[in-house]
Structure formats: C-alpha cells, structure tokens
Design a protein around this motif. Sequence first.
Motif, PDB file in Angstrom:
ATOM      1  N   GLY A   1       0.809  -1.206   0.000  1.00 11.71           N
ATOM      2  CA  GLY A   1       0.000   0.000   0.000  1.00 11.71           C
ATOM      3  C   GLY A   1       0.844   1.259   0.000  1.00 11.71           C
ATOM      4  O   GLY A   1       0.542   2.223  -0.694  1.00 11.71           O
TER       5      GLY A   1
ATOM      6  N   ARG B   1      -6.458   3.245  -3.288  1.00 10.68           N
ATOM      7  CA  ARG B   1      -6.005   3.284  -1.890  1.00 10.68           C
ATOM      8  C   ARG B   1      -7.111   3.779  -0.978  1.00 10.68           C
ATOM      9  O   ARG B   1      -7.309   3.247   0.110  1.00 10.68           O
ATOM     10  CB  ARG B   1      -4.774   4.177  -1.781  1.00 10.68           C
ATOM     11  CG  ARG B   1      -4.214   4.221  -0.380  1.00 10.68           C
ATOM     12  CD  ARG B   1      -2.810   4.753  -0.401  1.00 10.68           C
ATOM     13  NE  ARG B   1      -2.304   4.926   0.938  1.00 10.68           N
ATOM     14  CZ  ARG B   1      -1.703   3.975   1.644  1.00 10.68           C
ATOM     15  NH1 ARG B   1      -1.531   2.792   1.099  1.00 10.68           N
ATOM     16  NH2 ARG B   1      -1.261   4.199   2.857  1.00 10.68           N
TER      17      ARG B   1
ATOM     18  N   GLN C   1      -9.846   1.067  -0.643  1.00 12.73           N
ATOM     19  CA  GLN C   1      -9.422  -0.057   0.198  1.00 12.73           C
ATOM     20  C   GLN C   1      -9.463   0.322   1.679  1.00 12.73           C
ATOM     21  O   GLN C   1      -9.575  -0.549   2.522  1.00 12.73           O
ATOM     22  CB  GLN C   1      -8.011  -0.511  -0.177  1.00 12.73           C
ATOM     23  CG  GLN C   1      -7.955  -1.187  -1.531  1.00 12.73           C
ATOM     24  CD  GLN C   1      -6.536  -1.508  -1.938  1.00 12.73           C
ATOM     25  OE1 GLN C   1      -5.575  -1.105  -1.306  1.00 12.73           O
ATOM     26  NE2 GLN C   1      -6.389  -2.245  -3.038  1.00 12.73           N
TER      27      GLN C   1
ATOM     28  N   ARG D   1      -7.130   1.597   3.631  1.00 12.61           N
ATOM     29  CA  ARG D   1      -5.918   1.347   4.424  1.00 12.61           C
ATOM     30  C   ARG D   1      -5.360   2.676   4.921  1.00 12.61           C
ATOM     31  O   ARG D   1      -5.384   3.687   4.230  1.00 12.61           O
ATOM     32  CB  ARG D   1      -4.857   0.644   3.581  1.00 12.61           C
ATOM     33  CG  ARG D   1      -5.283  -0.748   3.188  1.00 12.61           C
ATOM     34  CD  ARG D   1      -4.181  -1.429   2.445  1.00 12.61           C
ATOM     35  NE  ARG D   1      -4.602  -2.764   2.022  1.00 12.61           N
ATOM     36  CZ  ARG D   1      -3.930  -3.511   1.196  1.00 12.61           C
ATOM     37  NH1 ARG D   1      -2.797  -3.088   0.684  1.00 12.61           N
ATOM     38  NH2 ARG D   1      -4.357  -4.707   0.864  1.00 12.61           N
TER      39      ARG D   1
END
Length: 50
Positions: free
Chosen positions: A2, A43, A46, A48
């Motif tokens: 990531g 990103r 997701q 994270r």
Amino acid sequence: MGNLLYTIAVILVIIWAVGFFGYAFGGIIHILLVIAVIAILLRLIQGRKV
C-alpha cells in the motif's frame, strides 16, 4: 504494498505537474496523471491507513 502504491502515485503527480508546466512530455504526462489518480482512488477505496 500500500505504501509503495501511494508513493508511486505521489511521484506520478509530481512528474505530471513538472510536465504540465514545462510542456516537456506532451501527452504521456496525462496518462501518468490518470494512473496516479487511479492509484490514489484504489487506496482510498481499500481504506488502508498510511
């Protein structure tokens, strides 16, 4: 993975900015911008944290 994706996106945005103001890369720089935006969106989707 990531952090690598985020780093690549930031680098592509910086390269796009340099190319946009310098007119050095032509149309390829806009493709890099699209790739960077997609990477950032992935990103964010997701979820994270940095």
